[in-house]
Design an enzyme around this catalytic site. Sequence first.
Site, PDB file in Angstrom:
ATOM      1  N   LYS A  35       0.820  -1.219   0.000  1.00  0.00           N
ATOM      2  CA  LYS A  35       0.000   0.000   0.000  1.00  0.00           C
ATOM      3  C   LYS A  35       0.851   1.267   0.000  1.00  0.00           C
ATOM      4  O   LYS A  35       0.510   2.242  -0.670  1.00  0.00           O
ATOM      5  CB  LYS A  35      -0.962   0.002   1.187  1.00  0.00           C
ATOM      6  CG  LYS A  35      -0.329   0.160   2.549  1.00  0.00           C
ATOM      7  CD  LYS A  35      -1.382   0.199   3.641  1.00  0.00           C
ATOM      8  CE  LYS A  35      -0.755   0.362   5.004  1.00  0.00           C
ATOM      9  NZ  LYS A  35      -0.067   1.645   5.170  1.00  0.00           N
ATOM     10  N   THR A  36       1.959   1.259   0.743  1.00  0.00           N
ATOM     11  CA  THR A  36       2.822   2.442   0.756  1.00  0.00           C
ATOM     12  C   THR A  36       3.417   2.681  -0.632  1.00  0.00           C
ATOM     13  O   THR A  36       3.535   3.824  -1.093  1.00  0.00           O
ATOM     14  CB  THR A  36       3.945   2.283   1.794  1.00  0.00           C
ATOM     15  OG1 THR A  36       3.372   2.039   3.080  1.00  0.00           O
ATOM     16  CG2 THR A  36       4.802   3.536   1.860  1.00  0.00           C
ATOM     17  N   ASP A 218      -3.894   7.493   4.196  1.00  0.00           N
ATOM     18  CA  ASP A 218      -3.464   6.130   4.499  1.00  0.00           C
ATOM     19  C   ASP A 218      -4.204   5.621   5.739  1.00  0.00           C
ATOM     20  O   ASP A 218      -4.703   6.415   6.550  1.00  0.00           O
ATOM     21  CB  ASP A 218      -1.955   6.123   4.745  1.00  0.00           C
ATOM     22  CG  ASP A 218      -1.365   4.727   4.765  1.00  0.00           C
ATOM     23  OD1 ASP A 218      -2.078   3.769   4.391  1.00  0.00           O
ATOM     24  OD2 ASP A 218      -0.186   4.582   5.147  1.00  0.00           O
ATOM     25  N   GLU A 219      -4.272   4.301   5.904  1.00  0.00           N
ATOM     26  CA  GLU A 219      -4.895   3.657   7.083  1.00  0.00           C
ATOM     27  C   GLU A 219      -6.295   4.213   7.322  1.00  0.00           C
ATOM     28  O   GLU A 219      -6.678   4.551   8.449  1.00  0.00           O
ATOM     29  CB  GLU A 219      -4.025   3.860   8.332  1.00  0.00           C
ATOM     30  CG  GLU A 219      -2.586   3.371   8.195  1.00  0.00           C
ATOM     31  CD  GLU A 219      -2.458   1.854   8.215  1.00  0.00           C
ATOM     32  OE1 GLU A 219      -3.498   1.164   8.182  1.00  0.00           O
ATOM     33  OE2 GLU A 219      -1.325   1.372   8.255  1.00  0.00           O
ATOM     34  N   GLN A 249      -7.917  -5.112   8.919  1.00  0.00           N
ATOM     35  CA  GLN A 249      -6.897  -4.734   9.896  1.00  0.00           C
ATOM     36  C   GLN A 249      -7.358  -3.581  10.784  1.00  0.00           C
ATOM     37  O   GLN A 249      -6.537  -2.872  11.375  1.00  0.00           O
ATOM     38  CB  GLN A 249      -5.587  -4.369   9.185  1.00  0.00           C
ATOM     39  CG  GLN A 249      -4.946  -5.528   8.454  1.00  0.00           C
ATOM     40  CD  GLN A 249      -3.570  -5.194   7.925  1.00  0.00           C
ATOM     41  OE1 GLN A 249      -2.583  -5.102   8.665  1.00  0.00           O
ATOM     42  NE2 GLN A 249      -3.481  -4.994   6.620  1.00  0.00           N
ATOM     43  N   ARG A 603       1.780 -10.905  10.077  1.00  0.00           N
ATOM     44  CA  ARG A 603       3.078 -10.259  10.322  1.00  0.00           C
ATOM     45  C   ARG A 603       4.224 -11.155   9.871  1.00  0.00           C
ATOM     46  O   ARG A 603       5.348 -10.704   9.710  1.00  0.00           O
ATOM     47  CB  ARG A 603       3.278  -9.959  11.812  1.00  0.00           C
ATOM     48  CG  ARG A 603       2.318  -9.009  12.501  1.00  0.00           C
ATOM     49  CD  ARG A 603       2.119  -7.731  11.753  1.00  0.00           C
ATOM     50  NE  ARG A 603       0.983  -7.845  10.848  1.00  0.00           N
ATOM     51  CZ  ARG A 603       0.766  -7.026   9.814  1.00  0.00           C
ATOM     52  NH1 ARG A 603       1.618  -6.065   9.548  1.00  0.00           N
ATOM     53  NH2 ARG A 603      -0.286  -7.179   9.036  1.00  0.00           N
TER      54      ARG A 603
END
Length: 643
Positions: A35-36, A218-219, A249, A603
């Site tokens: 995503k980044t 973002d997020e 998430q 993770r």
Amino acid sequence: MDKQGILSHLNERQRQAVTSERQRILVLAGAGSGKTKVLVHRIAHLVHQHHIAPGAILAVTFTNKAANEMRQRIGKLLNTPLSGIWIGTFHALSARLLRMNWQTAQLPQDFQIIDARDQLRIIQRLCKEMEIDPHRLPPKNAQGYINRNKENGIRPDDVHSSHLLHEHRLALYRKYSYFCEEQGLVDFAELLLRTYELLSHDSIRDHYHQRFQHILVDEFQDTNEMQLLWLYQLMSEKSSFVAVGDEDQSIYGWRGARLKNILEFNAQFKHAEIIRLEQNYRSTQPILAAANGLIRHNRQRLGKHLWTHHSSNERINFYKAYSALDEAKYIATCVKEWCNNEHPLEECAVLYRTNAQSRILEQAFMRAHIPYRIYGSRRFYEREEIRHALAYLQLIDHPHNNHALRRIINVPRRGIGEVTMDKISAYANEHAVSLWDAIRVSIQQKTLSAHQRQNLQNFMDIIVALKEQSHMSHLHVLVGDMLEKTKLLSFYSEDHGEIRVMRQENLNELVNACRDFCPPKEEGDITLLHSFLDNVALNAGEDQATSQKGVALMTLHTAKGLEFDYVLIAGLEENLLPHYNSIQNGDNSIEEERRLLYVGITRARKKVTCSWARSRNNYGNTQYSVCSRFVSEIPSELFHQVM
């Protein structure tokens, strides 16, 4: 750099997210899907291909670290430092807007931003001035009340309540707001609310509508109501808006994040484009299959299915431990084996639901001589509530311990303030005696007021009674009684939400530590309490020596955004994961707990080990557990049962 240079190394969905010219776009970015990278390449594409001025772009992140990383990566991609673009957190961008428009925002030009600790100190002082009983309205509860109102856009004049406790809170909210206005102080919640109010001015809002042609956030799944309103104020009908997030998430509902912000995106913006990033570049296929199998049981989701080209035959190890101690030993053994196979210790992480679980894990790692580091919270014996409890135990062990006495004589508040302690300290210094003796003499000679003497006598009576008990009771019984008689446990029960639960669990774990404690042989003529305190002090010193590197220990909440080669998840039990409070709160909370485990599993790059304990100590008593419901939701063929 040409267009192909910016778009190279992007998969089809990433390229779609970077180049789409739709006005409203939601990018559902699964864990490890880049995503980044999408955000960075989209901004670079806007500047390079569409010749958008950097100053016309606003990018909102949730951490300063993420903002700095994005800025550096964009500059590297364009082969030139990027200036003019606004990239930052909601709070940082709000501060910038308020600095530039301080007069319209009705702030002094040199207004000061205060953090949560400074805010709490101010509230504590105001409570004292207003003679508000801290037992009826703990300052931390008042702080939460003020911040929650601000996050919902509610000023004191907008609050209506006839309940007496609410009236006290409201009066404090008014006084706090007035104090901050007078002193030119702005807390974190105020930054967003004040900016939202600033943008309500037509001229200011029109200016930034013209300036910011492209807004990216973002997020998005972690935004609260005020942050969403903040974004809407900056967004014009013509501006492009790209929200990047992952509903699977969303794990911060307990601190105000609203899942429906992302779930209702398509309803809010008609004809919005939804792009799913489902190719994972982090984990192996068995890990993703486990995560997919788990999260599909949630109803509150837009849906995606993670996949990868990283094949593997490595299944998820699953261990049923007899006890929490057995579980901790097993985890330490797994980490040892990982290390012995020449894998970096820093690429290994142990995740757990509650901070209290770290105590027994830390103990197992110290015994196995495994270096470790705690992420996101203090080590167990360094936490505030534990240090207060230990100070009580130190005073019970040795009443002339001035440092311990100073720490807890008014914790919880018992009307022994600084003025009283100044008089006692002056007597102790003048006559070269301990504070304990100075208190005793002050009571006998009646040098203090009757009210002060009574408060001090009550305090001494508690310590004396507990000291007598220390020669007869089991250590864990003594500590449990100490928490009750000093009211330390009830003091922390007045905290709000997750913080209250965490502190109560930590104090409960201290009782468990005392129950498990086995004194070294040949200790000589010292009490069990003294031996335990010595052990804690020595372990604390050892912790500091090994705190810079080693296996990572952290809660599942803290793990979000991180990744490791090997992830071990402890405590997969009902009432722990999912947590007892979530079970009581119903399906929505259970779904957030499921997302929490999903975050933990994703993770891992190469290997996952899960475990649960059939029994755990709870407040000195053994409680038997059942395996978490989430385990049965993961396809059984993905597990390798460890015997």
